[in-house]
Scaffold this active site. Structure first.
Site, mmCIF file in Angstrom:
data_model
loop_
_atom_site.group_PDB
_atom_site.id
_atom_site.type_symbol
_atom_site.label_atom_id
_atom_site.label_comp_id
_atom_site.label_asym_id
_atom_site.label_seq_id
_atom_site.Cartn_x
_atom_site.Cartn_y
_atom_site.Cartn_z
ATOM 1 N N GLU A 97 -4.116 -14.834 2.544
ATOM 2 C CA GLU A 97 -5.118 -13.780 2.552
ATOM 3 C C GLU A 97 -5.054 -12.935 1.285
ATOM 4 O O GLU A 97 -3.982 -12.682 0.738
ATOM 5 C CB GLU A 97 -4.902 -12.877 3.771
ATOM 6 C CG GLU A 97 -5.270 -13.575 5.054
ATOM 7 C CD GLU A 97 -5.254 -12.645 6.257
ATOM 8 O OE1 GLU A 97 -6.005 -12.930 7.200
ATOM 9 O OE2 GLU A 97 -4.512 -11.664 6.281
ATOM 10 N N CYS A 110 -5.435 -6.941 -3.704
ATOM 11 C CA CYS A 110 -4.072 -7.105 -3.180
ATOM 12 C C CYS A 110 -3.828 -8.594 -2.967
ATOM 13 O O CYS A 110 -4.512 -9.222 -2.164
ATOM 14 C CB CYS A 110 -3.966 -6.336 -1.865
ATOM 15 S SG CYS A 110 -2.348 -6.495 -1.094
ATOM 16 N N CYS A 117 6.642 -15.151 4.487
ATOM 17 C CA CYS A 117 7.659 -14.401 3.747
ATOM 18 C C CYS A 117 9.002 -14.667 4.391
ATOM 19 O O CYS A 117 9.112 -14.762 5.600
ATOM 20 C CB CYS A 117 7.343 -12.903 3.784
ATOM 21 S SG CYS A 117 8.419 -11.936 2.699
ATOM 22 N N CYS A 121 11.061 -8.318 7.208
ATOM 23 C CA CYS A 121 11.158 -6.875 7.443
ATOM 24 C C CYS A 121 10.598 -6.607 8.839
ATOM 25 O O CYS A 121 9.588 -7.181 9.237
ATOM 26 C CB CYS A 121 10.375 -6.090 6.394
ATOM 27 S SG CYS A 121 11.029 -6.332 4.731
ATOM 28 N N CYS A 124 6.779 -5.576 9.531
ATOM 29 C CA CYS A 124 5.725 -6.261 8.769
ATOM 30 C C CYS A 124 5.302 -7.537 9.482
ATOM 31 O O CYS A 124 6.139 -8.385 9.806
ATOM 32 C CB CYS A 124 6.243 -6.589 7.371
ATOM 33 S SG CYS A 124 5.014 -7.466 6.375
ATOM 34 N N GLY A 171 4.312 -12.212 1.133
ATOM 35 C CA GLY A 171 5.390 -12.778 0.332
ATOM 36 C C GLY A 171 6.136 -11.776 -0.528
ATOM 37 O O GLY A 171 5.725 -10.626 -0.681
ATOM 38 N N GLU A 172 7.255 -12.234 -1.066
ATOM 39 C CA GLU A 172 8.077 -11.419 -1.962
ATOM 40 C C GLU A 172 7.941 -11.999 -3.373
ATOM 41 O O GLU A 172 8.505 -13.059 -3.673
ATOM 42 C CB GLU A 172 9.532 -11.439 -1.476
ATOM 43 C CG GLU A 172 10.538 -10.894 -2.461
ATOM 44 C CD GLU A 172 10.228 -9.499 -3.003
ATOM 45 O OE1 GLU A 172 9.953 -8.592 -2.206
ATOM 46 O OE2 GLU A 172 10.252 -9.328 -4.234
ATOM 47 N N SER A 203 5.266 -5.499 -6.475
ATOM 48 C CA SER A 203 5.944 -4.764 -5.415
ATOM 49 C C SER A 203 7.094 -5.617 -4.897
ATOM 50 O O SER A 203 6.920 -6.801 -4.614
ATOM 51 C CB SER A 203 4.951 -4.478 -4.290
ATOM 52 O OG SER A 203 5.582 -3.771 -3.244
ATOM 53 N N SER A 225 9.661 -1.279 -2.178
ATOM 54 C CA SER A 225 9.499 -0.982 -0.754
ATOM 55 C C SER A 225 10.807 -0.418 -0.230
ATOM 56 O O SER A 225 11.717 -1.158 0.115
ATOM 57 C CB SER A 225 9.131 -2.275 -0.012
ATOM 58 O OG SER A 225 7.828 -2.662 -0.404
ATOM 59 N N LEU A 226 10.891 0.896 -0.203
ATOM 60 C CA LEU A 226 12.158 1.570 0.106
ATOM 61 C C LEU A 226 12.340 1.725 1.626
ATOM 62 O O LEU A 226 13.302 1.239 2.192
ATOM 63 C CB LEU A 226 12.170 2.931 -0.602
ATOM 64 C CG LEU A 226 13.474 3.704 -0.599
ATOM 65 C CD1 LEU A 226 14.596 2.915 -1.236
ATOM 66 C CD2 LEU A 226 13.297 5.040 -1.319
ATOM 67 N N HIS A 227 11.476 2.455 2.251
ATOM 68 C CA HIS A 227 11.358 2.537 3.722
ATOM 69 C C HIS A 227 12.495 3.207 4.473
ATOM 70 O O HIS A 227 12.351 3.512 5.659
ATOM 71 C CB HIS A 227 11.132 1.154 4.349
ATOM 72 C CG HIS A 227 9.967 0.427 3.780
ATOM 73 N ND1 HIS A 227 8.731 1.019 3.592
ATOM 74 C CD2 HIS A 227 9.837 -0.841 3.328
ATOM 75 C CE1 HIS A 227 7.904 0.148 3.065
ATOM 76 N NE2 HIS A 227 8.545 -0.984 2.881
ATOM 77 N N ASN A 302 0.895 0.414 10.109
ATOM 78 C CA ASN A 302 -0.250 -0.273 10.714
ATOM 79 C C ASN A 302 0.256 -1.219 11.792
ATOM 80 O O ASN A 302 1.053 -2.105 11.505
ATOM 81 C CB ASN A 302 -1.003 -1.081 9.657
ATOM 82 C CG ASN A 302 -1.666 -0.156 8.658
ATOM 83 O OD1 ASN A 302 -2.358 0.771 9.030
ATOM 84 N ND2 ASN A 302 -1.413 -0.405 7.384
ATOM 85 N N CYS A 345 -2.170 -2.803 5.002
ATOM 86 C CA CYS A 345 -0.816 -3.196 4.595
ATOM 87 C C CYS A 345 -0.042 -3.753 5.776
ATOM 88 O O CYS A 345 -0.043 -3.187 6.855
ATOM 89 C CB CYS A 345 -0.020 -1.987 4.124
ATOM 90 S SG CYS A 345 -0.794 -1.074 2.845
HETATM 91 N N1 SAH Z 1 7.633 -8.224 -0.434
HETATM 92 C C1 SAH Z 1 7.019 -7.235 -1.270
HETATM 93 C C2 SAH Z 1 5.542 -7.377 -1.299
HETATM 94 C C3 SAH Z 1 4.857 -7.153 0.027
HETATM 95 S S1 SAH Z 1 4.218 -5.579 -0.070
HETATM 96 C C4 SAH Z 1 7.490 -5.865 -0.854
HETATM 97 O O1 SAH Z 1 8.190 -5.760 0.137
HETATM 98 O O2 SAH Z 1 7.211 -4.897 -1.540
HETATM 99 C C5 SAH Z 1 3.876 -5.230 1.470
HETATM 100 C C6 SAH Z 1 3.853 -3.722 1.598
HETATM 101 O O3 SAH Z 1 3.156 -3.485 2.806
HETATM 102 C C7 SAH Z 1 5.248 -3.136 1.741
HETATM 103 O O4 SAH Z 1 5.480 -2.153 0.813
HETATM 104 C C8 SAH Z 1 5.211 -2.447 3.030
HETATM 105 O O5 SAH Z 1 5.420 -1.104 2.787
HETATM 106 C C9 SAH Z 1 3.825 -2.501 3.506
HETATM 107 N N2 SAH Z 1 3.821 -2.817 4.912
HETATM 108 C C10 SAH Z 1 4.325 -3.903 5.520
HETATM 109 N N3 SAH Z 1 4.077 -3.863 6.838
HETATM 110 C C11 SAH Z 1 3.416 -2.733 7.060
HETATM 111 C C12 SAH Z 1 2.849 -2.151 8.228
HETATM 112 N N4 SAH Z 1 2.927 -2.750 9.416
HETATM 113 N N5 SAH Z 1 2.213 -0.985 8.082
HETATM 114 C C13 SAH Z 1 2.102 -0.404 6.880
HETATM 115 N N6 SAH Z 1 2.589 -0.911 5.757
HETATM 116 C C14 SAH Z 1 3.243 -2.056 5.838
#
Ligand code: SAH
Length: 381
Positions: A97, A110, A117, A121, A124, A171-172, A203, A225-227, A302, A345
């Site tokens: 996508e 995007c 992936c 995480c 996600c 993906g990463e 990212s 992507s710190l989180h 989301n 996202c």
């Molecule tokens: N693997 C890379 C690229 C993917 S980016 C990375 O981790 O940065 C995907 C982004 O979407 C991540 O920064 C994450 O913050 C965001 N994301 C993933 N799942 C999400 C969700 N359910 N709701 C909101 N943001 C999300």
């Protein structure tokens, strides 16, 4: 345009240097690389016979030894806010996508770097689909090729619909660095898409050694992507943290834009109710980022089917932001776009022929949990 694999070389996936090498290898002049790059990417042409500044003889030769193969669009959806989502079918039946997000002064695409992936995480949905394979350079850049063409057909304008690219789809990217790097070069190339280096963002969840490689190889914007503000929590929601803990991640972040004091890293932080969104978490973040030039981007979570998390409410997000802002950390809140078409996202899922069987296990666990909770409810009643 078919998407079947072929022995012919697909010129879509070659950056300038690779194209030059290709032309030299077939006995042609290297400057052909500029011409063909411009035809393919700048002009969006996938047919050698339309390349009018190239001799007929060479066009015929190219048709025999090379192709310009783009995946088929099998699905296009527009959201009420102008966001578009495309599902592209790859030659092996996997689908990826790509999402376009228009705003007043820019249009952001995007794009995905892998089918599924590997990182898994916890919040996600892409991770929950499992993993199949890396995308090729041609498949990565084809997302831009397709979007620019589609948007020009829809809007009647050729260029500048896409001003920004973020590698935040499935993906990463830094686990597919060899294929991502040439795609980034094509995005920046004046004969490619001519995007500004500050408007192309990679990212990463924090693949530390490859972050150093990226910095040495190409100058683009970086998002991390710190989180979570501590290892204990981050180990749980971003499992890659067990391999590259926060201390190592912050070390590369401090280094990253050392040469250019005006630039900073964007830290993405998904807001999960009751998990990482308290004032104490904000204070930990302030300490963590003390010596790092970083902006914070708070992303309201989301939801997706069977997710274990809920979105923090707006008051909590605003309070979190205010604590960071008071400490001098520039903090924005990402507006959720395209969620009526599952284009937001973390909602990109494509169609992954999962090799890890993770998706199967995920659904089994979710069903078991559901069965347990309805049993408990019955017992309580
Ligand atoms: N693997 C890379 C690229 C993917 S980016 C990375 O981790 O940065 C995907 C982004 O979407 C991540 O920064 C994450 O913050 C965001 N994301 C993933 N799942 C999400 C969700 N359910 N709701 C909101 N943001 C999300």
């Amino acid at each position: 345009m078919t998407s079947s694999p072929t022995a012919k070389v697909n010129l879509l996936g070659l950056d300038k240097e690779a194209l030059k090498a290709f032309f030299v290898s077939v006995g042609e002049k290297p400057y052909r690389a500029d011409q063909v790059l411009k035809w393919i990417h700048f002009n969006g042409v996938a047919d050698f016979h339309a390349m009018t500044n190239i001799s007929k003889l060479l066009r015929e030769k190219l048709s025999e030894i090379a192709t310009i193969t783009v995946p088929d669009i099998i699905y296009e959806k527009a959201a009420s806010d102008g966001t578009y989502k495309w599902l592209l079918k790859l030659y092996d039946g996997n689908c990826i996508e790509t999402v376009y997000i228009p705003e007043k002064t820019r249009g952001t695409l995007c794009i995905s770097s892998q089918v599924g992936c590997i990182l898994n995480c916890d919040f996600c949905s892409t991770g929950k689909q499992g993993f199949n394979r890396n995308l090729t350079t041609a498949e990565i850049i084809s997302q831009l090729w397709v979007a620019v063409r589609k948007l020009s057909q829809l809007n009647g304008v050729h260029d500048h619909a896409v001003t920004n690219v973020v590698m935040m789809g499935m993906g990463e990217p830094l686990l597919n660095f060899d294929n991502v790097l040439p795609a980034l070069r094509i995005m920046l190339d004046d004969f490619g898409y001519g995007l500004s280096k500050r408007r192309v963002t990679v990212s990463t969840a924090g693949v530390v050694p490859v972050m150093y490689q990226l910095r040495d190889a190409i100058d683009v914007a970086l998002a991390v992507s710190l989180h979570a503000p501590n290892d204990e929590l981050r180990n749980k929601i971003v499992p890659l943290n067990k391999k590259y803990p926060l201390q190592e991640l912050m070390a590369v972040c401090r280094e990253y834009f050392k040469e250019d004091k005006r630039r900073s890293i964007t830290m993405e932080y998904v807001m999960l109710a009751g998990v990482n969104d308290t004032p104490e978490h904000a204070r930990q973040l302030i300490r963590l980022l003390a010596n790092v030039r970083a902006k914070m981007n708070l992303i309201p979570f989301n939801p997706f089917p069977h997710a274990d998390y809920e979105r923090s409410d707006m008051d909590t997000i605003l309070r979190f932001r205010d604590i960071l802002m008071k400490a001098g950390i520039n903090t924005t809140i990402r507006r959720t776009r395209g969620d009526d078409i599952d284009a937001a996202c973390g909602q990109l899922v494509g169609q992954v022929k999962d090799k890890t069987r993770r998706h199967e296990r995920y659904l089994r666990n979710a069903n078991a949990k559901q069965a347990n909770s309805s049993k408990e409810k019955q017992e309580v009643a």
